[in-house]
Design a protein around this motif. Structure first.
Motif, PDB file in Angstrom:
ATOM      1  N   ARG A 212      -2.978   3.882  -3.135  1.00 46.34           N
ATOM      2  CA  ARG A 212      -3.495   2.614  -2.621  1.00 46.34           C
ATOM      3  C   ARG A 212      -3.533   2.705  -1.101  1.00 46.34           C
ATOM      4  NH1 ARG A 212       0.962  -1.154  -4.400  1.00 46.34           N
ATOM      5  NH2 ARG A 212       2.112   0.760  -3.872  1.00 46.34           N
ATOM      6  N   VAL A 213      -4.724   2.671  -0.519  1.00 48.64           N
ATOM      7  CA  VAL A 213      -4.915   2.954   0.906  1.00 48.64           C
ATOM      8  C   VAL A 213      -5.674   1.822   1.576  1.00 48.64           C
ATOM      9  CG1 VAL A 213      -5.904   4.559   2.600  1.00 48.64           C
ATOM     10  CG2 VAL A 213      -4.925   5.441   0.463  1.00 48.64           C
ATOM     11  N   ALA A 214      -5.237   1.461   2.771  1.00 46.75           N
ATOM     12  CA  ALA A 214      -5.978   0.519   3.611  1.00 46.75           C
ATOM     13  C   ALA A 214      -6.114   1.117   5.004  1.00 46.75           C
ATOM     14  CB  ALA A 214      -5.272  -0.830   3.679  1.00 46.75           C
ATOM     15  N   VAL A 215      -7.220   0.785   5.662  1.00 48.01           N
ATOM     16  CA  VAL A 215      -7.487   1.264   7.018  1.00 48.01           C
ATOM     17  C   VAL A 215      -7.826   0.068   7.893  1.00 48.01           C
ATOM     18  CG1 VAL A 215      -8.864   2.815   8.455  1.00 48.01           C
ATOM     19  CG2 VAL A 215      -8.463   3.381   6.048  1.00 48.01           C
TER      20      VAL A 215
ATOM     21  N   TYR B 123       0.836  -1.197   0.000  1.00 45.36           N
ATOM     22  CA  TYR B 123       0.000   0.000   0.000  1.00 45.36           C
ATOM     23  C   TYR B 123       0.873   1.250   0.000  1.00 45.36           C
ATOM     24  CZ  TYR B 123      -3.595  -3.302   1.556  1.00 45.36           C
ATOM     25  OH  TYR B 123      -4.447  -4.367   1.650  1.00 45.36           O
ATOM     26  N   ASP B 124       0.312   2.319  -0.527  1.00 40.89           N
ATOM     27  CA  ASP B 124       0.978   3.617  -0.407  1.00 40.89           C
ATOM     28  C   ASP B 124       0.768   4.184   0.994  1.00 40.89           C
ATOM     29  OD1 ASP B 124       1.665   3.485  -3.142  1.00 40.89           O
ATOM     30  OD2 ASP B 124      -0.319   4.267  -3.684  1.00 40.89           O
ATOM     31  N   LEU B 125      -0.402   3.910   1.580  1.00 33.02           N
ATOM     32  CA  LEU B 125      -0.721   4.391   2.926  1.00 33.02           C
ATOM     33  C   LEU B 125      -1.498   3.327   3.680  1.00 33.02           C
ATOM     34  CD1 LEU B 125      -0.991   6.612   5.131  1.00 33.02           C
ATOM     35  CD2 LEU B 125      -3.093   7.346   3.970  1.00 33.02           C
TER      36      LEU B 125
ATOM     37  N   THR C 180     -19.116   3.526   4.056  1.00 31.66           N
ATOM     38  CA  THR C 180     -19.436   3.794   2.647  1.00 31.66           C
ATOM     39  C   THR C 180     -18.507   4.839   2.055  1.00 31.66           C
ATOM     40  OG1 THR C 180     -21.758   3.228   3.002  1.00 31.66           O
ATOM     41  CG2 THR C 180     -21.240   4.572   1.072  1.00 31.66           C
ATOM     42  N   ASN C 181     -18.252   5.899   2.810  1.00 25.05           N
ATOM     43  CA  ASN C 181     -17.374   6.958   2.311  1.00 25.05           C
ATOM     44  C   ASN C 181     -15.956   6.447   2.058  1.00 25.05           C
ATOM     45  OD1 ASN C 181     -19.427   8.817   2.344  1.00 25.05           O
ATOM     46  ND2 ASN C 181     -18.849   9.729   4.304  1.00 25.05           N
ATOM     47  N   LEU C 182     -15.475   5.588   2.943  1.00 20.82           N
ATOM     48  CA  LEU C 182     -14.154   5.001   2.732  1.00 20.82           C
ATOM     49  C   LEU C 182     -14.137   4.160   1.467  1.00 20.82           C
ATOM     50  CD1 LEU C 182     -12.960   3.824   6.285  1.00 20.82           C
ATOM     51  CD2 LEU C 182     -11.784   5.434   4.774  1.00 20.82           C
ATOM     52  N   GLN C 183     -15.136   3.321   1.319  1.00 22.58           N
ATOM     53  CA  GLN C 183     -15.186   2.428   0.159  1.00 22.58           C
ATOM     54  C   GLN C 183     -15.362   3.203  -1.143  1.00 22.58           C
ATOM     55  OE1 GLN C 183     -18.387  -0.139   1.412  1.00 22.58           O
ATOM     56  NE2 GLN C 183     -17.010  -1.583   2.447  1.00 22.58           N
ATOM     57  N   ASN C 184     -16.203   4.233  -1.135  1.00 25.92           N
ATOM     58  CA  ASN C 184     -16.409   5.039  -2.336  1.00 25.92           C
ATOM     59  C   ASN C 184     -15.144   5.777  -2.755  1.00 25.92           C
ATOM     60  OD1 ASN C 184     -19.051   4.233  -2.543  1.00 25.92           O
ATOM     61  ND2 ASN C 184     -19.919   6.078  -1.617  1.00 25.92           N
ATOM     62  N   ALA C 185     -14.314   6.101  -1.776  1.00 21.43           N
ATOM     63  CA  ALA C 185     -13.057   6.781  -2.081  1.00 21.43           C
ATOM     64  C   ALA C 185     -12.013   5.809  -2.627  1.00 21.43           C
ATOM     65  CB  ALA C 185     -12.517   7.474  -0.837  1.00 21.43           C
ATOM     66  N   GLY C 186     -12.268   4.506  -2.465  1.00 26.33           N
ATOM     67  CA  GLY C 186     -11.330   3.516  -2.965  1.00 26.33           C
ATOM     68  C   GLY C 186     -10.422   2.931  -1.918  1.00 26.33           C
ATOM     69  N   ALA C 187     -10.680   3.209  -0.652  1.00 30.81           N
ATOM     70  CA  ALA C 187      -9.837   2.677   0.429  1.00 30.81           C
ATOM     71  C   ALA C 187     -10.350   1.303   0.841  1.00 30.81           C
ATOM     72  CB  ALA C 187      -9.847   3.616   1.622  1.00 30.81           C
ATOM     73  N   GLU C 188      -9.422   0.450   1.240  1.00 32.66           N
ATOM     74  CA  GLU C 188      -9.769  -0.888   1.724  1.00 32.66           C
ATOM     75  C   GLU C 188      -9.919  -0.848   3.241  1.00 32.66           C
ATOM     76  OE1 GLU C 188      -7.623  -5.269   2.220  1.00 32.66           O
ATOM     77  OE2 GLU C 188      -6.869  -3.858   0.713  1.00 32.66           O
ATOM     78  N   LEU C 189     -10.956  -1.468   3.769  1.00 31.92           N
ATOM     79  CA  LEU C 189     -11.189  -1.501   5.210  1.00 31.92           C
ATOM     80  C   LEU C 189     -10.890  -2.896   5.738  1.00 31.92           C
ATOM     81  CD1 LEU C 189     -12.239  -0.159   7.818  1.00 31.92           C
ATOM     82  CD2 LEU C 189     -14.554  -0.843   7.119  1.00 31.92           C
ATOM     83  N   VAL C 190     -10.052  -2.956   6.759  1.00 32.21           N
ATOM     84  CA  VAL C 190      -9.679  -4.223   7.374  1.00 32.21           C
ATOM     85  C   VAL C 190     -10.140  -4.201   8.824  1.00 32.21           C
ATOM     86  CG1 VAL C 190      -7.800  -5.803   7.931  1.00 32.21           C
ATOM     87  CG2 VAL C 190      -7.641  -4.335   5.899  1.00 32.21           C
ATOM     88  N   HIS C 191     -10.982  -5.158   9.216  1.00 28.94           N
ATOM     89  CA  HIS C 191     -11.469  -5.232  10.588  1.00 28.94           C
ATOM     90  C   HIS C 191     -10.500  -6.075  11.410  1.00 28.94           C
ATOM     91  CE1 HIS C 191     -15.303  -3.218   9.945  1.00 28.94           C
ATOM     92  NE2 HIS C 191     -15.373  -3.862   8.792  1.00 28.94           N
ATOM     93  N   ALA C 192      -9.518  -5.399  11.989  1.00 31.27           N
ATOM     94  CA  ALA C 192      -8.494  -6.089  12.784  1.00 31.27           C
ATOM     95  C   ALA C 192      -7.683  -5.065  13.552  1.00 31.27           C
ATOM     96  CB  ALA C 192      -7.566  -6.905  11.883  1.00 31.27           C
TER      97      ALA C 192
END
Length: 460
Positions: free
Chosen positions: A30-33, A6-8, A101-113
């Motif tokens: 490329r972003v993940a949260v 990822y970039d961030l 939804t806002n995260l996903q619409n922006a193209g960020a990946e969400l990780v529940h961990a």
């Protein structure tokens, strides 16, 4: 950055982390949260948003009383705590979903961990047997309630996190703490009909606020029946047939159905792997510079975990500044000066700039303008709640250094005052503004007489 996954990678999906992640992702990065709990962080899930709903709910008792004086017939109003909780939880779920939804619409990946730093560019996802790499890592894990873990009986108390999920409204309640969280909950539960005792170790509530504001609100809370015990703290809490007993350092004992500790919050750094990555901390908070850079290249931090100004709008602005700097080639740092704040007590507080004491220490000669009065609404209804307005002015330049309001709509008033103070308004410019009549806020621009300490009795 192709050598990284990822970039961030953002650790924490609260207000600051989500804003940074969204802006970065919208740049094409490329972003993940990673978020170990619900998306939305303290503010949305267990802080300002649900607490504001509780403030609204608690104010109706006084509204019903005032309504009678204005000719309304209000027959047997009753409050349904479980029904309120259900509606509150539905709204919080909706808001959390919007964040996702806002995260996903922006193209960020969400990780529940839960995420833990391995080094400056590697993150371990705890419980998922997975490690990822990122060119940049942003820590935005916020804070969590602090409790004295070695106090006997601490297992019997709750914190502000649990206060939003109490199954049954207590009849008697003890709240430990004197900051804005403790004060707000004291007013909330008092408004809902709970017998509230506030216990604070200091000489007065709301350390860090202007002394006139602190004394005024303490007096108003007393009028509403909130018992405030100062200069003492909990030695232990015991559980008996009559409920919970708070054993205080003053020798007093207070029995209640519920004990809430709101004794402050601490940066949430536990299990983050900061030591392994070499990230410097001070007093439990991550040390950062003006651009939110930590001591390790490649790692940044924003929001309450840095313990700068622990307010949601500040975290958002810090997150946005980080994204602008790192992903839009627009070096940006957030200015932490002249940030307004509110306490949603009853009456509420709005404050921006320096207190009188701070101004005298920093500037020497200052001019004070002060007014304390019953607002029109309460005068008509025969109420005795008083408002307070105070201006702190530099004695030499006549620039406004501080504005403090205690009144029902103080948080709404202070936002616009903050704009003027941020721009460096002088008292003459302030006074040249025509008043809006009849309003409480007009008092701000009609004060001409300087306040002297001996005037307080007359002003009261």
């Amino acid at each position: 950055m192709a050598e990284y996954d990822y970039d961030l990678f953002v650790i924490g999906a609260g207000s600051g982390g989500v804003r940074a992640a969204r802006l970065a992702a919208m740049s094409g990065a490329r972003v993940a949260v990673a978020e170990e709990h619900r998306v939305g962080g303290t503010c949305v899930i267990r802080g300002c948003v649900p607490k504001k709903f509780m403030v609204y709910a608690s104010e109706f008792a006084s509204h019903f009383k005032t309504a009678r004086a204005y000719g309304w017939t209000v027959d047997d109003p009753r409050f349904d705590w479980p029904a309120f909780l259900a509606e509150k939880d539905k709204e919080i779920a909706r808001l959390s979903g919007i964040y996702v939804t806002n995260l996903q619409n922006a193209g960020a990946e969400l990780v529940h961990a839960k995420a833990r730093l391995v080094d400056a560019h590697t993150v371990e996802l705890v419980g998922k047997d997975r490690k990822v790499t990122a060119a940049k890592i942003l820590i935005a894990t916020g804070g969590r309630p602090w409790v004295p873990r070695d106090m006997p009986g601490v297992e019997h108390v709750i914190t502000s996190d649990e206060a939003f999920h109490i199954e049954q409204l207590p009849k008697r309640m003890v709240i430990a703490g004197g900051g804005y969280i403790a004060v707000e909950f004291a007013c909330i539960f008092n408004g809902l009909g709970v017998d509230v005792t506030l216990v604070h170790r200091g000489p007065n509530i709301l350390r860090g606020f202007d002394d006139h504001v602190r004394a005024h609100l303490a007096e108003e809370m007393d009028k509403k029946g909130i018992k405030v015990l100062l200069g003492c703290q909990h030695d232990q809490v015991t559980k008996g047939p009559d409920g919970l007993t708070s054993h205080l350092s003053s020798g007093h004992e207070v029995t209640s159905d519920l004990v809430l500790f709101a004794t402050g919050r601490e940066p949430y750094v536990e299990g983050l792997g900061l030591e392994a990555a070499g990230v410097e901390t001070r007093d439990g908070a991550i040390v950062v510079d003006a651009f939110s850079r930590t001591s390790v290249d490649g790692v940044w931090a924003v929001g309450d975990v840095t313990n700068r100004i622990n307010l949601t709008p500040v975290a958002i602005r810090e997150g946005a500044a980080f994204a602008q700097t790192e992903f839009y080639d627009n070096p940006t740092s957030f200015d932490h000066e002249m940030v307004a704040s509110a306490v949603f007590s009853q009456p509420a507080i709005g404050s921006v700039g320096l207190t009188e004491a701070e101004a005298r220490r920093q500037h020497g000669k200052v001019d004070i303008y002060f007014s304390r009065f019953r607002a029109m609404k309460h005068t008509f209804a025969g109420g005795d709640e008083r408002a307070l307005i105070k201006l702190v002015v530099d004695g030499e330049s006549q620039r406004l250094l501080g504005c403090h309001v205690v009144a029902q709509d103080a948080p709404e008033i202070i936002q616009m005052a903050a704009v003027a103070l941020k721009m460096g308004v002088t008292k003459a410019q302030w006074d040249s503004t025509c008043a809006v009549h009849p309003t409480l806020a007009e008092e701000l621009v009609t004060m001409r007489e300087k306040y002297m300490p001996q005037d307080l009795g007359a002003a009261a």
